[in-house]
Scaffold this active site. Structure first.
Site, mmCIF file in Angstrom:
data_model
loop_
_atom_site.group_PDB
_atom_site.id
_atom_site.type_symbol
_atom_site.label_atom_id
_atom_site.label_comp_id
_atom_site.label_asym_id
_atom_site.label_seq_id
_atom_site.Cartn_x
_atom_site.Cartn_y
_atom_site.Cartn_z
ATOM 1 N N CYS A 186 41.724 38.034 29.962
ATOM 2 C CA CYS A 186 40.787 37.020 29.478
ATOM 3 C C CYS A 186 40.778 37.035 27.950
ATOM 4 O O CYS A 186 41.783 36.729 27.321
ATOM 5 C CB CYS A 186 39.408 37.259 30.090
ATOM 6 S SG CYS A 186 38.206 35.993 29.693
ATOM 7 N N ASP A 234 42.337 28.725 37.860
ATOM 8 C CA ASP A 234 41.727 28.917 36.542
ATOM 9 C C ASP A 234 42.005 27.702 35.654
ATOM 10 O O ASP A 234 42.807 27.750 34.729
ATOM 11 C CB ASP A 234 42.285 30.193 35.916
ATOM 12 C CG ASP A 234 41.584 30.579 34.620
ATOM 13 O OD1 ASP A 234 40.604 29.909 34.240
ATOM 14 O OD2 ASP A 234 42.032 31.563 33.997
ATOM 15 N N HIS A 265 40.481 33.114 37.989
ATOM 16 C CA HIS A 265 40.412 33.856 36.737
ATOM 17 C C HIS A 265 39.780 35.220 37.034
ATOM 18 O O HIS A 265 38.782 35.313 37.729
ATOM 19 C CB HIS A 265 39.528 33.076 35.750
ATOM 20 C CG HIS A 265 39.412 33.708 34.409
ATOM 21 N ND1 HIS A 265 40.187 33.323 33.340
ATOM 22 C CD2 HIS A 265 38.608 34.692 33.950
ATOM 23 C CE1 HIS A 265 39.867 34.048 32.286
ATOM 24 N NE2 HIS A 265 38.900 34.883 32.631
#
Length: 296
Positions: A186, A234, A265
């Site tokens: 991330c 995502d 995600h």
């Protein structure tokens, strides 16, 4: 959580959590939205326990494992917050110079999942170092909500400098073979892309998991091979990929991209129900092979 129960949770809930985790809504609104599912028959306790992290689930390699040694190390970061600290894990069953890998956390500080990733790398024969961007504020506070709020108060450029300094510190480790890899998740995926772009000589291989690209004007500097790991569901991150891929092609960057089917995600993070064991294991084995190829 069982796969059957996980599959009963609407995708909407995972999307709301992603928005909440990345600052798109506050906790009050997130809980309110989950409440709309309660009215449809879902249990709030099931929803929150599924979506919020349980780090007891994220220990794949014990810190007591005899094959590794873990310590905390301080490094200088004159362009960042002055000093940084990270979790250094070394193999105890390897001798000689070893490849080194920087491990970069999400947008909430050095949580137990990311420390475990560092241990997994050491168990696989790499020297791993996982810095904590929250060190200047006292370090990861023990829960993600507070950690996320703390990291949001920090200067982005100084955080970036801290990770550059951490990479240089690790590359200069006495047992380093001089080849540095970076893996991040991330926000950490963004940092991996940034490290590859800000200094063409810093890293020799990068694996960004669901991370956005570095600033467009920096991308011409990228020389290190990249393995880009993306999750099919995502949408937020994936929308940045086509332009990034075009720039990688334009600047002749060696890269490969893997899109993981039906994955959310955060699918590599085994502390929440976004975890997808099959895809996570495949992505991890690819990561280890990629680092072995480019860093050994």
């Amino acid at each position: 959580m069982s796969e059957t129960l996980k599959n009963t949770i609407p995708q909407q809930a995972f999307d709301w959590y992603d928005e909440y985790a990345h600052g798109g809504m506050d906790r009050r609104m997130f809980i309110k939205k989950l409440g709309s599912l309660v009215a449809l028959g879902y249990s709030m306790s099931v929803l929150t326990s599924a979506l919020l992290p349980n780090y007891a689930l994220a220990e794949q390699v014990s810190f007591n494992d005899a094959a590794i040694k873990a310590t905390y190390e301080i490094f200088d970061s004159p362009l960042g917050y002055g000093k940084g600290r990270g979790y250094l894990v070394t193999p105890t069953d390897k001798t000689g110079l070893l490849p080194v890998v920087l491990v970069v956390h999400e947008n909430r500080g050095l949580n137990p999942y990311v420390k475990d990733v560092a241990r997994r790398l050491a168990k696989a024969g790499f020297i791993a170092f996982a810095p904590d961007a929250l060190f200047s504020l006292g370090g990861y506070p023990g829960n993600d909500d507070e950690g996320r709020a703390m990291q949001a108060t920090l200067d982005r450029a100084k955080i970036e400098h801290d990770f550059v300094a951490a990479g240089k510190f690790l590359k200069g480790h006495p047992n380093s073979n001089g080849k540095l890899g970076a893996v991040g998740f991330c926000f950490g995926g963004y940092i991996v892309n940034y490290l590859a772009a800000v200094d063409a000589e810093l890293i020799q291989a990068g694996v960004p998991f669901y991370g956005t690209p570095a600033a467009k004007e920096l991308r011409k500097n990228i020389k290190a091979p990249l393995m880009v790991q993306l999750a099919e569901l995502d949408e937020r991150v994936n929308q940045s990929w086509p332009e990034y891929e075009q720039d990688l092609k334009t600047f002749d960057v060696p890269y490969q991209m893997h899109m993981y089917k039906n994955a959310n995600h955060g699918f590599h993070n085994d502390s929440t129900s976004r975890y997808d064991e099959a895809n996570a294991e495949l992505a991890w084995q690819r990561t280890l092979a990629f680092f072995t190829q480019h860093l050994a």
